[in-house]
Design a protein around this motif. Structure first.
Motif, mmCIF file in Angstrom:
data_model
loop_
_atom_site.group_PDB
_atom_site.id
_atom_site.type_symbol
_atom_site.label_atom_id
_atom_site.label_comp_id
_atom_site.label_asym_id
_atom_site.label_seq_id
_atom_site.Cartn_x
_atom_site.Cartn_y
_atom_site.Cartn_z
ATOM 1 N N LEU A 37 15.202 -36.114 31.806
ATOM 2 C CA LEU A 37 14.468 -36.375 30.769
ATOM 3 C C LEU A 37 14.745 -35.564 29.293
ATOM 4 N N ILE A 38 14.161 -34.513 29.935
ATOM 5 C CA ILE A 38 14.188 -33.369 29.730
ATOM 6 C C ILE A 38 15.895 -33.961 28.549
ATOM 7 N N GLY A 39 16.720 -33.371 28.558
ATOM 8 C CA GLY A 39 17.651 -33.931 28.242
ATOM 9 C C GLY A 39 17.792 -35.528 26.819
ATOM 10 N N MET A 40 17.702 -36.297 27.604
ATOM 11 C CA MET A 40 17.118 -37.580 26.829
ATOM 12 C C MET A 40 16.317 -37.217 25.785
ATOM 13 N N PHE A 41 15.347 -36.340 26.042
ATOM 14 C CA PHE A 41 14.504 -36.191 24.537
ATOM 15 C C PHE A 41 15.267 -35.199 23.902
ATOM 16 N N LYS A 42 16.204 -34.321 24.617
ATOM 17 C CA LYS A 42 17.278 -33.509 23.324
ATOM 18 C C LYS A 42 17.942 -33.893 22.607
ATOM 19 N N SER A 43 19.113 -35.528 23.005
ATOM 20 C CA SER A 43 19.217 -35.606 22.976
ATOM 21 C C SER A 43 18.709 -36.360 22.074
ATOM 22 N N GLN A 44 17.540 -37.585 22.205
ATOM 23 C CA GLN A 44 16.868 -37.987 20.980
ATOM 24 C C GLN A 44 16.673 -37.403 19.484
ATOM 25 N N LEU A 45 16.199 -36.341 20.183
ATOM 26 C CA LEU A 45 16.245 -35.054 18.730
ATOM 27 C C LEU A 45 17.734 -35.352 18.192
ATOM 28 N N ALA A 46 18.113 -35.090 18.642
ATOM 29 C CA ALA A 46 20.086 -34.356 18.291
ATOM 30 C C ALA A 46 20.573 -35.233 17.814
ATOM 31 N N SER A 47 20.190 -36.605 18.306
ATOM 32 C CA SER A 47 20.469 -37.829 17.287
ATOM 33 C C SER A 47 20.154 -38.330 15.365
ATOM 34 N N ALA A 48 18.498 -37.674 15.859
ATOM 35 C CA ALA A 48 17.825 -37.660 14.682
ATOM 36 C C ALA A 48 18.399 -35.879 13.532
ATOM 37 N N ALA A 86 9.414 -37.064 16.769
ATOM 38 C CA ALA A 86 10.391 -35.630 17.100
ATOM 39 C C ALA A 86 9.727 -34.712 17.674
ATOM 40 N N VAL A 87 8.152 -34.629 17.257
ATOM 41 C CA VAL A 87 7.551 -33.144 17.210
ATOM 42 C C VAL A 87 7.215 -34.091 18.404
ATOM 43 N N VAL A 88 6.312 -34.874 18.922
ATOM 44 C CA VAL A 88 6.087 -35.346 20.335
ATOM 45 C C VAL A 88 7.387 -34.521 20.541
ATOM 46 N N GLN A 89 8.304 -34.697 20.613
ATOM 47 C CA GLN A 89 9.579 -35.136 21.473
ATOM 48 C C GLN A 89 10.393 -33.436 21.707
ATOM 49 N N THR A 90 9.976 -32.660 20.915
ATOM 50 C CA THR A 90 9.992 -31.506 20.857
ATOM 51 C C THR A 90 8.330 -31.055 21.587
#
Length: 193
Positions: free
Chosen positions: A52-63, A154-158
């Motif tokens: 999950l943490i990896g997924m949030f990281k990749s969501q962030l990276a894509s933005a 993105a703030v929440v994902q961070t």
């Protein structure tokens, strides 16, 4: 536990849209075929939080290219400080660990590391000096990112990436994420908190 399951369900659609990237890791046969049996509770394997943490990281990276504003930088540092100080105290080792997470985060590398450290530590110091006042100030800064939904998420994902980095997600950290969601006008259920 239920919380991670909720996020996992929400995450599945994102992962499908990302194709089967990143399927290395420790998932041998990932809990039997993925047909139908996606009931929460059945798959709380050790890898799920890391995935999950990896997924949030990749969501962030894509933005990453959209996340260059001062509002995102400041709000995400306030978010990290709220998570770090969620239980009312911050050990020096925890402060250092979160700082390292911040400066090594791919998206936050859009900003100079010393700017990030300074803002994060400023918020932590305020939270430790007067928790209620520091929290109110941090939430005000977080709320400024609400104008752009992509930045707000993105703030929440961070915050989620920082909160989950140690493999646990304390109730106090969940509460901090919920407060940030409220400040940003995002339903906390989007993040399963």
């Amino acid at each position: 536990m239920a919380m991670w399951d909720k996020i996992k369900d929400q995450a599945k659609t994102f992962q499908q849209s990302q194709g089967a990237r990143g399927a290395s890791g420790s998932g041998q046969g990932s809990h039997g075929g993925s047909l139908g049996g996606g009931r929460p509770g059945s798959s709380s394997g050790g890898g799920s939080k890391a995935q999950l943490i990896g997924m949030f990281k990749s969501q962030l990276a894509s933005a990453k290219n959209e996340l260059k504003s001062g509002a995102y930088r400041d709000a995400s540092m306030a978010m990290c400080a709220l998570v770090a100080a969620a239980d009312g105290r911050v050990e020096p080792s925890e402060r250092q660990r979160v700082e390292e997470l911040i400066v090594s985060n791919e998206v936050l590398q859009n900003f100079p590391a010393d700017q990030l450290r300074q803002r994060f530590n400023q918020h932590v110091d305020r939270l430790l000096a007067n928790f209620e006042q520091g929290r109110a100030e941090a939430l005000q800064v977080i709320a400024k990112a609400a104008k752009k939904p992509a930045e707000a998420r993105a703030v929440v994902q961070t915050g989620m990436v920082v909160a989950g980095a140690d493999g646990t997600f304390e109730p106090s950290e969940q509460y901090a994420i919920r407060e940030a969601c409220t400040a940003l006008d995002i339903p906390p259920s989007e993040f399963g908190v």
